[in-house]
Design a protein around this motif. Structure first.
Motif, PDB file in Angstrom:
ATOM      1  N   ILE A  57       0.797  -1.220   0.000  1.00 52.86           N
ATOM      2  CA  ILE A  57       0.000   0.000   0.000  1.00 52.86           C
ATOM      3  C   ILE A  57       0.839   1.285   0.000  1.00 52.86           C
ATOM      4  N   PRO A  58       1.902   1.407   0.802  1.00 54.37           N
ATOM      5  CA  PRO A  58       2.685   2.658   0.748  1.00 54.37           C
ATOM      6  C   PRO A  58       3.222   2.970  -0.647  1.00 54.37           C
ATOM      7  N   ALA A  59       3.709   1.952  -1.357  1.00 56.78           N
ATOM      8  CA  ALA A  59       4.239   2.186  -2.709  1.00 56.78           C
ATOM      9  C   ALA A  59       3.121   2.561  -3.683  1.00 56.78           C
ATOM     10  N   ILE A  60       1.946   1.964  -3.515  1.00 55.45           N
ATOM     11  CA  ILE A  60       0.831   2.278  -4.414  1.00 55.45           C
ATOM     12  C   ILE A  60       0.303   3.686  -4.138  1.00 55.45           C
ATOM     13  N   ILE A  61       0.261   4.073  -2.866  1.00 49.58           N
ATOM     14  CA  ILE A  61      -0.138   5.446  -2.542  1.00 49.58           C
ATOM     15  C   ILE A  61       0.853   6.443  -3.138  1.00 49.58           C
ATOM     16  N   ALA A  62       2.128   6.142  -3.055  1.00 52.72           N
ATOM     17  CA  ALA A  62       3.139   7.025  -3.650  1.00 52.72           C
ATOM     18  C   ALA A  62       2.934   7.131  -5.152  1.00 52.72           C
ATOM     19  N   PHE A  63       2.621   5.990  -5.807  1.00 54.95           N
ATOM     20  CA  PHE A  63       2.357   6.018  -7.250  1.00 54.95           C
ATOM     21  C   PHE A  63       1.115   6.846  -7.556  1.00 54.95           C
ATOM     22  N   GLN A  64       0.065   6.723  -6.744  1.00 59.89           N
ATOM     23  CA  GLN A  64      -1.153   7.504  -6.953  1.00 59.89           C
ATOM     24  C   GLN A  64      -0.858   8.996  -6.901  1.00 59.89           C
ATOM     25  N   LEU A  69      -7.439   7.468  -2.264  1.00 60.24           N
ATOM     26  CA  LEU A  69      -6.589   7.388  -1.078  1.00 60.24           C
ATOM     27  C   LEU A  69      -7.345   6.768   0.097  1.00 60.24           C
ATOM     28  N   ARG A  70      -8.627   7.090   0.219  1.00 62.64           N
ATOM     29  CA  ARG A  70      -9.428   6.505   1.305  1.00 62.64           C
ATOM     30  C   ARG A  70      -9.495   4.990   1.158  1.00 62.64           C
ATOM     31  N   VAL A  71      -9.676   4.506  -0.048  1.00 63.76           N
ATOM     32  CA  VAL A  71      -9.707   3.062  -0.293  1.00 63.76           C
ATOM     33  C   VAL A  71      -8.366   2.437   0.058  1.00 63.76           C
ATOM     34  N   LEU A  72      -7.284   3.021  -0.441  1.00 66.50           N
ATOM     35  CA  LEU A  72      -5.962   2.437  -0.225  1.00 66.50           C
ATOM     36  C   LEU A  72      -5.573   2.471   1.254  1.00 66.50           C
ATOM     37  N   GLU A  73      -5.852   3.563   1.923  1.00 68.62           N
ATOM     38  CA  GLU A  73      -5.457   3.696   3.331  1.00 68.62           C
ATOM     39  C   GLU A  73      -6.229   2.750   4.240  1.00 68.62           C
ATOM     40  N   ASN A  74      -7.375   2.274   3.778  1.00 70.32           N
ATOM     41  CA  ASN A  74      -8.186   1.346   4.575  1.00 70.32           C
ATOM     42  C   ASN A  74      -8.185  -0.065   3.994  1.00 70.32           C
ATOM     43  N   TRP A  75      -7.177  -0.378   3.204  1.00 70.38           N
ATOM     44  CA  TRP A  75      -7.137  -1.647   2.473  1.00 70.38           C
ATOM     45  C   TRP A  75      -7.388  -2.874   3.360  1.00 70.38           C
ATOM     46  N   PRO A  76      -6.774  -3.011   4.532  1.00 69.32           N
ATOM     47  CA  PRO A  76      -6.949  -4.243   5.309  1.00 69.32           C
ATOM     48  C   PRO A  76      -8.388  -4.513   5.746  1.00 69.32           C
ATOM     49  N   MET A  77      -9.227  -3.482   5.840  1.00 66.00           N
ATOM     50  CA  MET A  77     -10.582  -3.673   6.332  1.00 66.00           C
ATOM     51  C   MET A  77     -11.604  -3.859   5.210  1.00 66.00           C
ATOM     52  N   LEU A  78     -11.210  -3.714   3.962  1.00 70.73           N
ATOM     53  CA  LEU A  78     -12.149  -3.825   2.855  1.00 70.73           C
ATOM     54  C   LEU A  78     -12.574  -5.274   2.644  1.00 70.73           C
ATOM     55  N   ARG A  79     -13.803  -5.449   2.148  1.00 72.44           N
ATOM     56  CA  ARG A  79     -14.335  -6.783   1.898  1.00 72.44           C
ATOM     57  C   ARG A  79     -14.735  -6.900   0.427  1.00 72.44           C
ATOM     58  N   ALA A  80     -14.650  -8.125  -0.096  1.00 72.11           N
ATOM     59  CA  ALA A  80     -15.069  -8.429  -1.468  1.00 72.11           C
ATOM     60  C   ALA A  80     -14.368  -7.516  -2.480  1.00 72.11           C
ATOM     61  N   VAL A  81     -13.095  -7.237  -2.226  1.00 68.61           N
ATOM     62  CA  VAL A  81     -12.299  -6.359  -3.081  1.00 68.61           C
ATOM     63  C   VAL A  81     -11.043  -7.106  -3.524  1.00 68.61           C
ATOM     64  N   HIS A  82     -10.678  -6.933  -4.806  1.00 66.69           N
ATOM     65  CA  HIS A  82      -9.476  -7.547  -5.365  1.00 66.69           C
ATOM     66  C   HIS A  82      -8.595  -6.446  -5.947  1.00 66.69           C
ATOM     67  N   ASP A  85      11.236  -2.994 -12.599  1.00 70.02           N
ATOM     68  CA  ASP A  85      12.408  -2.662 -11.783  1.00 70.02           C
ATOM     69  C   ASP A  85      11.999  -2.271 -10.365  1.00 70.02           C
ATOM     70  N   LYS A  86      11.013  -3.023  -9.841  1.00 70.84           N
ATOM     71  CA  LYS A  86      10.516  -2.886  -8.465  1.00 70.84           C
ATOM     72  C   LYS A  86       9.759  -1.586  -8.216  1.00 70.84           C
ATOM     73  N   GLU A  87       9.456  -0.834  -9.282  1.00 69.46           N
ATOM     74  CA  GLU A  87       8.670   0.385  -9.157  1.00 69.46           C
ATOM     75  C   GLU A  87       7.258   0.132  -9.685  1.00 69.46           C
ATOM     76  N   VAL A  88       6.243   0.600  -8.945  1.00 68.64           N
ATOM     77  CA  VAL A  88       4.856   0.450  -9.391  1.00 68.64           C
ATOM     78  C   VAL A  88       4.630   1.290 -10.641  1.00 68.64           C
ATOM     79  N   VAL A  89       4.066   0.665 -11.678  1.00 70.13           N
ATOM     80  CA  VAL A  89       3.744   1.397 -12.906  1.00 70.13           C
ATOM     81  C   VAL A  89       2.247   1.357 -13.217  1.00 70.13           C
ATOM     82  N   ALA A  90       1.490   0.531 -12.488  1.00 62.03           N
ATOM     83  CA  ALA A  90       0.042   0.473 -12.671  1.00 62.03           C
ATOM     84  C   ALA A  90      -0.561  -0.336 -11.537  1.00 62.03           C
TER      85      ALA A  90
END
Length: 296
Positions: free
Chosen positions: A161-168, A193-206, A213-218
């Motif tokens: 999540i931290p890397a994906i938030i940085a990419f966002q 950001l609200r979705v990503l920051e609360n990722w562990p509590m989300l349900r029915a989400v994929h 090179d270890k950097e998020v691109v999508a």
């Protein structure tokens, strides 16, 4: 009188039970959509007459969203008369419910279209196999990405999540540099950001991500609407990687979600570019939406 209040995450199971009774599962009324947008929409929820009701502000206009629950009922005129003030504007009303109301009490309604909010509906098998001439451009885009870049594809975990938030944030900075920031996009960014920051509590989400090179691109986030339908909630990619959007969707569907039948891809918001992109994916249909004023 209805008692409206701020929605909470504790309502997930009960709200989803009623949502699945709707005969058209519109994207913006899913649990995740309403929960993530509640601050931007100033959303309030009430439960009355065995239905969930929502009041909101949309483009500085007070609206109600379509009632959530059983739609194929015969008491709508009596119910609206008892529960809804005359002059109330309902937004995002799906076609089935709009037709039900119009056929039952046309003189008490004023109806306008919402073409920019139609949900685009796709068949999962077509998006997984990409067969035929209609999907030639998407096959080409996917192959180009897969052959051109040393990518890694993986499901999103809480550690990502931290890397994906940085990419966002980087994605939004790119939009700002291109002069494409508007209030709708800024509001979407806050909900993402609200979705990503609360990722562990989300349900029915994929979710899944591409790294190079270890950097998020999508990355992509989808929500289960029921046992057969998923909704594409978030999709962001670095445009410099050609084919990244098409490949991201295709690989997630093929590897993780092929057991679902239908994809609901939200509306285009009136963006001609986004509309063309959604049309290029060959929708099999739409959930048409309407603005309806209840005259009382």
């Amino acid at each position: 009188m209805m008692q409206f209040r701020t929605p909470t995450f504790d309502e997930y199971a009960d709200y989803t039970h009623y949502y699945k009774q709707c005969l058209q599962l519109s994207a913006e009324c899913s649990f995740l959509a309403l929960w993530s947008y509640q601050e931007e929409l100033q959303l309030e929820r009430a439960f009355c007459h065995d239905l969930y009701w929502h009041k909101a502000r949309w483009h500085d206009q007070a609206i109600w969203l379509p009632p959530i629950g059983e739609w194929d009922r015969s008491d709508w005129e009596e119910l609206l008369t008892a529960a809804v003030p005359p002059g109330t504007l309902f937004g995002f009303v799906p076609e089935f419910l709009a037709n039900k109301w119009v056929k039952s009490f046309p003189d008490k309604l004023a109806v306008d279209g919402m073409r920019e909010e139609w949900d685009y509906i796709y068949h999962m098998d077509q998006q997984v196999f990409l067969e035929g001439q209609a999907f030639a451009s998407m096959r080409t885009a996917c192959r180009k990405f897969i052959k051109s870049y040393p990518y890694e594809f993986s499901e999103i975990t809480p550690d990502d999540i931290p890397a994906i938030i940085a990419f966002q944030h980087q994605w939004m900075e790119g939009k700002k540099n291109d002069g494409k920031i508007n209030e709708d996009l800024a509001a979407e960014h806050r909900t993402v950001l609200r979705v990503l920051e609360n990722w562990p509590m989300l349900r029915a989400v994929h979710g899944a991500k591409f790294t190079v090179d270890k950097e998020v691109v999508a990355y992509i986030v989808v929500e289960e609407l029921d046992d057969y339908i998923i909704s594409g909630h978030i999709l962001k990619g670095n445009y410099s990687y050609k084919g990244v959007y098409q490949a991201m969707q295709h690989l997630l569907y093929k590897s993780k979600l092929a057991n679902f039948s239908i994809i609901n891809a939200w509306g285009d918001g009136g963006s001609e570019g986004l509309r063309q992109a959604k049309l290029n994916l060959n929708p099999i249909g739409y959930i048409k939406k309407y603005l309806i004023t209840w005259k009382g």
